[in-house]
Structures are given as C-alpha cells and as structure tokens.
Design a protein around this motif. Structure first.
Motif, PDB file in Angstrom:
ATOM      1  N   LEU A 164       0.832  -1.215   0.000  1.00  0.00           N
ATOM      2  CA  LEU A 164       0.000   0.000   0.000  1.00  0.00           C
ATOM      3  C   LEU A 164       0.863   1.261   0.000  1.00  0.00           C
ATOM      4  O   LEU A 164       0.548   2.230  -0.691  1.00  0.00           O
ATOM      5  CB  LEU A 164      -0.916   0.010   1.220  1.00  0.00           C
ATOM      6  N   SER A 165       1.943   1.236   0.781  1.00  0.00           N
ATOM      7  CA  SER A 165       2.765   2.446   0.845  1.00  0.00           C
ATOM      8  C   SER A 165       3.462   2.706  -0.491  1.00  0.00           C
ATOM      9  O   SER A 165       3.526   3.851  -0.939  1.00  0.00           O
ATOM     10  CB  SER A 165       3.771   2.397   1.989  1.00  0.00           C
ATOM     11  N   SER A 166       3.943   1.635  -1.160  1.00  0.00           N
ATOM     12  CA  SER A 166       4.617   1.883  -2.442  1.00  0.00           C
ATOM     13  C   SER A 166       3.607   2.279  -3.516  1.00  0.00           C
ATOM     14  O   SER A 166       3.892   3.160  -4.330  1.00  0.00           O
ATOM     15  CB  SER A 166       5.464   0.680  -2.877  1.00  0.00           C
ATOM     16  N   SER A 167       2.402   1.671  -3.513  1.00  0.00           N
ATOM     17  CA  SER A 167       1.427   2.046  -4.552  1.00  0.00           C
ATOM     18  C   SER A 167       0.882   3.461  -4.310  1.00  0.00           C
ATOM     19  O   SER A 167       0.691   4.216  -5.261  1.00  0.00           O
ATOM     20  CB  SER A 167       0.297   1.017  -4.658  1.00  0.00           C
ATOM     21  N   THR A 168       0.685   3.834  -3.034  1.00  0.00           N
ATOM     22  CA  THR A 168       0.223   5.206  -2.752  1.00  0.00           C
ATOM     23  C   THR A 168       1.302   6.220  -3.134  1.00  0.00           C
ATOM     24  O   THR A 168       1.006   7.267  -3.720  1.00  0.00           O
ATOM     25  CB  THR A 168      -0.124   5.361  -1.245  1.00  0.00           C
ATOM     26  N   ALA A 169       2.546   5.879  -2.818  1.00  0.00           N
ATOM     27  CA  ALA A 169       3.641   6.789  -3.168  1.00  0.00           C
ATOM     28  C   ALA A 169       3.756   6.923  -4.690  1.00  0.00           C
ATOM     29  O   ALA A 169       4.030   8.015  -5.203  1.00  0.00           O
ATOM     30  CB  ALA A 169       4.943   6.283  -2.580  1.00  0.00           C
ATOM     31  N   PHE A 170       3.523   5.820  -5.407  1.00  0.00           N
ATOM     32  CA  PHE A 170       3.569   5.871  -6.869  1.00  0.00           C
ATOM     33  C   PHE A 170       2.485   6.815  -7.397  1.00  0.00           C
ATOM     34  O   PHE A 170       2.729   7.609  -8.313  1.00  0.00           O
ATOM     35  CB  PHE A 170       3.390   4.474  -7.466  1.00  0.00           C
ATOM     36  N   LEU A 171       1.313   6.740  -6.788  1.00  0.00           N
ATOM     37  CA  LEU A 171       0.201   7.612  -7.181  1.00  0.00           C
ATOM     38  C   LEU A 171       0.569   9.079  -6.924  1.00  0.00           C
ATOM     39  O   LEU A 171       0.321   9.958  -7.771  1.00  0.00           O
ATOM     40  CB  LEU A 171      -1.050   7.230  -6.376  1.00  0.00           C
ATOM     41  N   ILE A 172       1.181   9.332  -5.780  1.00  0.00           N
ATOM     42  CA  ILE A 172       1.596  10.707  -5.445  1.00  0.00           C
ATOM     43  C   ILE A 172       2.667  11.196  -6.432  1.00  0.00           C
ATOM     44  O   ILE A 172       2.641  12.348  -6.880  1.00  0.00           O
ATOM     45  CB  ILE A 172       2.099  10.777  -3.978  1.00  0.00           C
ATOM     46  N   LEU A 173       3.567  10.286  -6.809  1.00  0.00           N
ATOM     47  CA  LEU A 173       4.601  10.631  -7.793  1.00  0.00           C
ATOM     48  C   LEU A 173       3.956  10.992  -9.134  1.00  0.00           C
ATOM     49  O   LEU A 173       4.307  11.993  -9.767  1.00  0.00           O
ATOM     50  CB  LEU A 173       5.551   9.435  -7.963  1.00  0.00           C
ATOM     51  N   PHE A 174       2.997  10.154  -9.542  1.00  0.00           N
ATOM     52  CA  PHE A 174       2.308  10.379 -10.813  1.00  0.00           C
ATOM     53  C   PHE A 174       1.588  11.739 -10.788  1.00  0.00           C
ATOM     54  O   PHE A 174       1.723  12.547 -11.706  1.00  0.00           O
ATOM     55  CB  PHE A 174       1.306   9.241 -11.050  1.00  0.00           C
ATOM     56  N   LEU A 175       0.849  11.997  -9.704  1.00  0.00           N
ATOM     57  CA  LEU A 175       0.130  13.267  -9.570  1.00  0.00           C
ATOM     58  C   LEU A 175       1.104  14.449  -9.523  1.00  0.00           C
ATOM     59  O   LEU A 175       0.845  15.499 -10.108  1.00  0.00           O
ATOM     60  CB  LEU A 175      -0.729  13.272  -8.298  1.00  0.00           C
ATOM     61  N   GLY A 176       2.217  14.217  -8.826  1.00  0.00           N
ATOM     62  CA  GLY A 176       3.229  15.273  -8.668  1.00  0.00           C
ATOM     63  C   GLY A 176       3.837  15.692  -9.990  1.00  0.00           C
ATOM     64  O   GLY A 176       4.372  16.805 -10.109  1.00  0.00           O
ATOM     65  N   HIS A 177       3.805  14.808 -10.977  1.00  0.00           N
ATOM     66  CA  HIS A 177       4.279  15.181 -12.319  1.00  0.00           C
ATOM     67  C   HIS A 177       3.129  15.670 -13.191  1.00  0.00           C
ATOM     68  O   HIS A 177       3.294  16.617 -13.962  1.00  0.00           O
ATOM     69  CB  HIS A 177       4.972  13.976 -12.979  1.00  0.00           C
ATOM     70  N   ALA A 178       1.963  15.009 -13.037  1.00  0.00           N
ATOM     71  CA  ALA A 178       0.821  15.342 -13.902  1.00  0.00           C
ATOM     72  C   ALA A 178       0.242  16.723 -13.585  1.00  0.00           C
ATOM     73  O   ALA A 178      -0.366  17.358 -14.447  1.00  0.00           O
ATOM     74  CB  ALA A 178      -0.261  14.277 -13.754  1.00  0.00           C
ATOM     75  N   ILE A 179       0.461  17.196 -12.386  1.00  0.00           N
ATOM     76  CA  ILE A 179      -0.166  18.454 -11.957  1.00  0.00           C
ATOM     77  C   ILE A 179       0.328  19.654 -12.772  1.00  0.00           C
ATOM     78  O   ILE A 179      -0.397  20.620 -12.989  1.00  0.00           O
ATOM     79  CB  ILE A 179       0.062  18.663 -10.442  1.00  0.00           C
ATOM     80  N   GLN A 180       1.567  19.532 -13.265  1.00  0.00           N
ATOM     81  CA  GLN A 180       2.120  20.631 -14.067  1.00  0.00           C
ATOM     82  C   GLN A 180       1.289  20.835 -15.336  1.00  0.00           C
ATOM     83  O   GLN A 180       0.930  21.956 -15.682  1.00  0.00           O
ATOM     84  CB  GLN A 180       3.576  20.306 -14.431  1.00  0.00           C
ATOM     85  N   GLU A 181       0.984  19.736 -16.018  1.00  0.00           N
ATOM     86  CA  GLU A 181       0.179  19.812 -17.241  1.00  0.00           C
ATOM     87  C   GLU A 181      -1.264  20.183 -16.899  1.00  0.00           C
ATOM     88  O   GLU A 181      -1.905  20.936 -17.621  1.00  0.00           O
ATOM     89  CB  GLU A 181       0.209  18.457 -17.970  1.00  0.00           C
ATOM     90  N   THR A 182      -1.735  19.618 -15.776  1.00  0.00           N
ATOM     91  CA  THR A 182      -3.142  19.848 -15.401  1.00  0.00           C
ATOM     92  C   THR A 182      -3.426  21.329 -15.191  1.00  0.00           C
ATOM     93  O   THR A 182      -4.448  21.843 -15.647  1.00  0.00           O
ATOM     94  CB  THR A 182      -3.461  19.077 -14.096  1.00  0.00           C
ATOM     95  N   GLN A 183      -2.500  22.034 -14.528  1.00  0.00           N
ATOM     96  CA  GLN A 183      -2.777  23.435 -14.206  1.00  0.00           C
ATOM     97  C   GLN A 183      -2.675  24.351 -15.425  1.00  0.00           C
ATOM     98  O   GLN A 183      -3.099  25.512 -15.366  1.00  0.00           O
ATOM     99  CB  GLN A 183      -1.877  23.921 -13.071  1.00  0.00           C
ATOM    100  N   SER A 184      -2.151  23.803 -16.514  1.00  0.00           N
ATOM    101  CA  SER A 184      -2.086  24.640 -17.721  1.00  0.00           C
ATOM    102  C   SER A 184      -3.298  24.426 -18.643  1.00  0.00           C
ATOM    103  O   SER A 184      -3.424  25.081 -19.666  1.00  0.00           O
ATOM    104  CB  SER A 184      -0.786  24.343 -18.482  1.00  0.00           C
ATOM    105  N   ILE A 185      -4.200  23.494 -18.266  1.00  0.00           N
ATOM    106  CA  ILE A 185      -5.389  23.243 -19.084  1.00  0.00           C
ATOM    107  C   ILE A 185      -6.410  24.361 -18.847  1.00  0.00           C
ATOM    108  O   ILE A 185      -6.704  24.712 -17.689  1.00  0.00           O
ATOM    109  CB  ILE A 185      -5.999  21.850 -18.737  1.00  0.00           C
ATOM    110  N   THR A 186      -6.951  24.909 -19.910  1.00  0.00           N
ATOM    111  CA  THR A 186      -7.890  26.036 -19.816  1.00  0.00           C
ATOM    112  C   THR A 186      -9.130  25.654 -19.011  1.00  0.00           C
ATOM    113  O   THR A 186      -9.625  26.437 -18.195  1.00  0.00           O
ATOM    114  CB  THR A 186      -8.321  26.475 -21.232  1.00  0.00           C
TER     115      THR A 186
END
Lengths: 256, 305
Positions: A164-186
């Motif tokens: 659970l800790s590694s899969s949750t951390a993976f999700l946080i890692l994914f979000l931590g990278h995806a958020i850059q693109e997300t905040q640029s979406i109109t």
C-alpha cells in the motif's frame, strides 16, 4: 549522536550493496548503452539527444524504483526480522536509527545515479556530444527527486504495509508530475474549484515536476537559475519537513 | 534492578474491532544479580511485557522503573542492557563478523574492544568457525548463537532474552543454558522468557508466571516447588496375590516385579497404611511426592499464588 547515525547508515549501505542491487544498476547501465546504440541507428542527426533521453530516462526510472520499493520495505523489513529491536536496544535513539537508515538508502540512490550517469555520459561522449553543467544538475536533481519520493514512501510505511505504501507513493509521484500539465489546461484554469484543489495539492503534497530538468537537458536549453534555486529550496524544505515528521512519528510509534 | 509496576496494555488491532487486553495490571520485580525465568504459554503476554520493558511499545497504564545504578535516561540504561529478541533474523547479506562489528559500534565499543570481545566470546558460543560467512547461510541455531553473542558483547549488567532456547536442538540448548549459567555466576542479572518449564526449574532462582495477560506468580522457584510438596505421598507395596479391589483405595497402579503404588493425600495416608497392614500387605516405602515446576505450572490455572 552523529556517529550513531553514520554507523547505521554505513552498515545499511553495506547490507544493501551486498544484495543484488548493484547488479541491477549495472544491468540497466548496459541496457542504456545497447538501447542508445540501437536507437541511434534509427534516428538521423540527433544521436546525442537520444543518448541523453534514454540515459536519464532509465536513470530516473531506476532511482525512483529503488526509492519506491526499497523505501517501502526499509522499516517493515526491520520489524519483521526484529533487527530494529537489536539496534534500538543499544544506546541509539530512535531518530538516529531512522535517519541512519534513510541516509544509507540515500547512499544507494547516489551510487545508482553516479553509475548510470557515468554510462549515459560515456554514451554521449562516444556519440560526439559534450559534457555540460546541465547534465550534472539534472543528475543532482534526480537524487533530490528520488530522496523526496523515498521520504514520502518511508512516511507512508509508518502507517501502511509495503504494498500500500509503495502504490500510494507511486500515485503521489504520478500526480506530482501530472499536476504541471493539469494546471495549464484552460478547462481547469477557468474553474475556481480546481484552483482550490490545486492550491491544496501544492500546499500538502509534493510537486515532483519542480525537480525534473530533463527537458532542458534534452532540448539543450539552459536551466533558468532562479527556477533552479527555487527548486532546490522547495525540494530541500519539503525533504526536511518530511524528515522531521518521520522522526516525530517514529519516536512515538509502537514497534510491535 | 527493575520494577514493572501495574502495567496494562490494551491493543486495538483494527479500527472497529474489540480492544484486546494483552496485559492486565501486571507487577513484578527483578532483583539485582538474580536469574529470573519468565514463564507463560504462547500468547500469555511475555513478549509484550519485554517490548514494554525495552520501550519498543508503550503501556496503556503503569510504569517501568529501572535501578538508578543502570542510568537515569534510556540511553544510559541501554548501555548496560543486553537484549536478544525472539527468533531474530538479522541482515542476511552481512557476515557474522560485520554484524557483530555493527552491534559493537552501536554499543560504543572501540575496535580493539570489539576484536578482544569476539576473540573471547566466539569460541564460548561455538560460532568462531562461521564468523566470516554471510548470515543468510547460518542455521537457526547459529543465528541464535550470534544473536546471543551480540547481546553480551558489550558486557551488559542486565541481560534480557526472549525465548533464547526455542528451536534449538538438545545439545544447543544445553550449551546455551551453560552460557546463561556462567553469565549469572559472573554477577549478571538474567531475565529470560520461555514456555519451556523445565529450563526455568533447572537454571533459575526466581520465576514469574503469566497467564492470559495476568500475573500468576512472582517469587522464588524453591518456594513454589515446596508449596505443594508434602501433601501427596506415594506408598509402594509388594504382594504376590494382591486383591486390588480389597485395598478399597483408588488409583492403585501395578509396577513391574509384583509392586504396586498408590498416591494418597495427607489426610488418607495413615488410614491407607493401616488398611494395608491389617491385610498383611507389605509396605515397602512411603515417599513424599514432589511435583515438578511443570506440573505446578499446569495446576495453577489462573489462581493467584
């Protein structure tokens, strides 16, 4: 006290290096060399860019993989094998133990980055590329990003099991990278609720994208110094905060 | 050396599950220089008590007090304690020597003290031949030996062992028991948990019984052993043509060679002897039955002694 931290770190590093982890790193290095050679055969004009892209891509994957999987088992393994009892029954404060363990694993990360950077740079030089500062900075930021992920996963492992800790951390890692693109979406920019969600995210969860400078390296553009400084401060502050939080919780945790 | 005062520990394994009382107002003390066995069946709360004692987990209520001679804070106290957890596995890729060096460094021993300590203790634990092998190649008994060696390497005053003899072959058990006895003779206070009663009877001067999280007994082994002795007598008789039914006493057991034995209580003893004599049955011996610690342990069944 620092002696104790370094003793735990030294023997943690010793134990990890005696496992098969370095063979995996060397195998990935070999893969970088082969993949770079194969890819350059199919590309025209930019073989150096391919070498950097493959090299730092693999380096990033392996470092984050080490952080995720070894970080998730760092404490549970100690508890399962009861070695933690042997160590903290000595005159070793709990915070020294946990800091030493993290430092030891950080040593493995640094060695991994060093070896794979060496492979990547060798491929780059063989293909006629030149060594520049951006390569060193990208490698250094990779260590910082991996350390941040390591701390996130160690923090989670204080409450969750390894999977659970590694899969949750993976999700946080994914979000931590995806958020850059997300905040640029109109669509997101035009809605206040998303703005609040993004602010909340930035306030609590790590924005991993701030520590990734691979694009600057691959597209051969210089890294803005102010952005780099901001990233160093952000990464270091977040790491320090997490370390303090981990120590605080580990000091109070029931080790059963 | 140690006072374990009114310790209660309640676990709540899951959010919605019922709380589980692992230790219920348990109090005992370990006198300096004593060899104390900590007895109880699996799940009695022995390991939980040791974890509280070592500050690995916190009690729900109660306190653990150490003799001020050991130190005033946890770090000072730990310098003088040697603790061996139950079934330790250690770091599989380290050699025995590197592992011992790790433990010695944490215990603030100099390199010379480490070398001297290993030289002195490794043959005593019969592990010197395997010190340069990775721990993953060690057998269970060898791991127990190296763990024990690491526990006493820094010459602690107070040695706490959690099931140190479990899983060992008879020779290994005997050898480690001898080491424990030697350490006690050197003046160390030894406190070890076990569920093997004869081990405690053999080597301990004090015993603490736990049952289902409650303290059953805390005191000297000999006091407990003498408590029930004298109440039961074994009468041995010999007769060629004994009529068991004519004896009119229960539980008569035939023995080889024409002997019979009969266990009787204090109150019935004289009556049975008289009964035998009137029927011309020869009484060969009358002995006091001394129950073993194991028998007493199983008889206690939750009553406070």
């Amino acid at each position: 006290m620092f002696n104790k931290i370094f003793t735990v770190a030294r023997f943690t590093l010793h134990e990890l290096l005696k496992s098969k982890i370095l063979f995996v790193t060397l195998f990935i290095g070999f893969l970088i060399a082969v993949a770079t050679y194969v890819a350059t055969e199919f590309t025209y004009g930019t073989p150096q860019k391919v070498a950097l892209d493959f090299g730092f891509g693999m380096l990033s994957l392996s470092s984050l993989g080490i952080s995720l999987f070894m970080g998730a088992s760092l404490l549970p393994n100690e508890l399962d094998s009861r070695t933690v009892y042997m160590v903290i029954s000595r005159p070793v404060p709990r915070w020294c133990f946990i800091l030493g363990k993290i430092l030891g694993l950080m040593g493995v990360l640094a060695i991994n980055v060093f070896i794979l950077s060496a492979f990547t740079i060798s491929c780059l030089l063989l293909l006629g590329g030149e060594l520049n500062q951006a390569i060193i900075f990208t490698a250094a930021f990779n260590i910082l990003e991996s350390l941040l992920l390591l701390l996130v996963v160690v923090f989670l492992s204080l409450f969750l099991n390894s999977i659970l800790s590694s899969s949750t951390a993976f999700l946080i890692l994914f979000l931590g990278h995806a958020i850059q693109e997300t905040q640029s979406i109109t669509f997101v920019q035009n809605r206040a609720v998303f703005e609040y969600i993004l602010k909340f995210y930035h306030f609590f969860l790590p924005a991993f994208y701030k520590l990734n400078f691979k694009d600057y390296l691959v597209y051969n553009t210089s890294i803005p110094q102010l952005e780099m400084l901001g990233s160093v401060l952000y990464g270091s502050t977040y790491c320090l905060g997490l370390i303090l939080l981990i120590i605080f919780i580990f000091n109070r945790k029931n080790l059963d | 050396m140690l006072n374990f005062r009114n310790i209660t520990k309640v676990f709540k394994p899951e959010f919605l599950s019922q709380p589980f009382v692992a230790l219920d107002d348990v109090s005992f003390s370990i006198p300096r220089g004593s060899m104390v066995g900590f007895l109880g069946a699996n799940g009695a709360g022995k390991t939980t008590s040791l974890k509280i004692l070592m500050d690995f987990i916190r009690p729900t209520a109660g306190i653990v007090e150490f003799d001020p001679v050991l130190g005033r804070n946890r770090q000072e106290i730990n310098r003088k304690i040697g603790f061996l957890p139950e079934r330790p596995y250690f770091y599989p890729n380290l050699t025995g020597r590197v592992f011992l060096h790790y433990m010695a460094s944490l215990s603030e021993l100099s390199d010379q003290q480490f070398v001297d300590g290993v030289k002195r203790l490794a043959p005593r634990f019969k592990i010197d031949h395997a010190l340069d092998r990775p721990l993953k190649t060690y057998s269970k008994g060898m791991l127990q030996r190296i763990g024990f060696l690491a526990t006493v390497l820094h010459d602690p005053e107070f040695i706490i062992l959690d099931e140190p003899l479990s899983g060992l072959d008879p020779i290994g058990r005997k050898e480690l028991k001898d080491v424990i006895i030697d350490l006690h003779r050197e003046g160390k206070t030894v406190f070890f948990s076990t569920h093997i009663v004869p081990d405690v009877e053999e080597i301990c001067d004090r015993v603490i019984f736990l049952k289902e999280g409650k303290l059953i007994y805390d005191g000297e082994v000999k006091t407990l052993l003498s408590r029930d002795s004298g109440d039961v007598f074994l009468i041995k008789v010999k007769s060629e043509n004994i009529d068991l039914e004519s004896l009119e006493v229960a539980s008569v057991l035939p023995l080889p060679g024409g002997y019979y034995s009969n266990e009787v209580g204090e109150s019935a003893k004289n009556e049975v002897i008289q009964h035998l004599l009137t029927r011309n049955i020869e009484v060969r011996s009358i002995e006091t039955v001394k129950p073993s610690l194991e028998e007493i342990f199983y008889q206690l069944k939750g009553q406070n002694v």
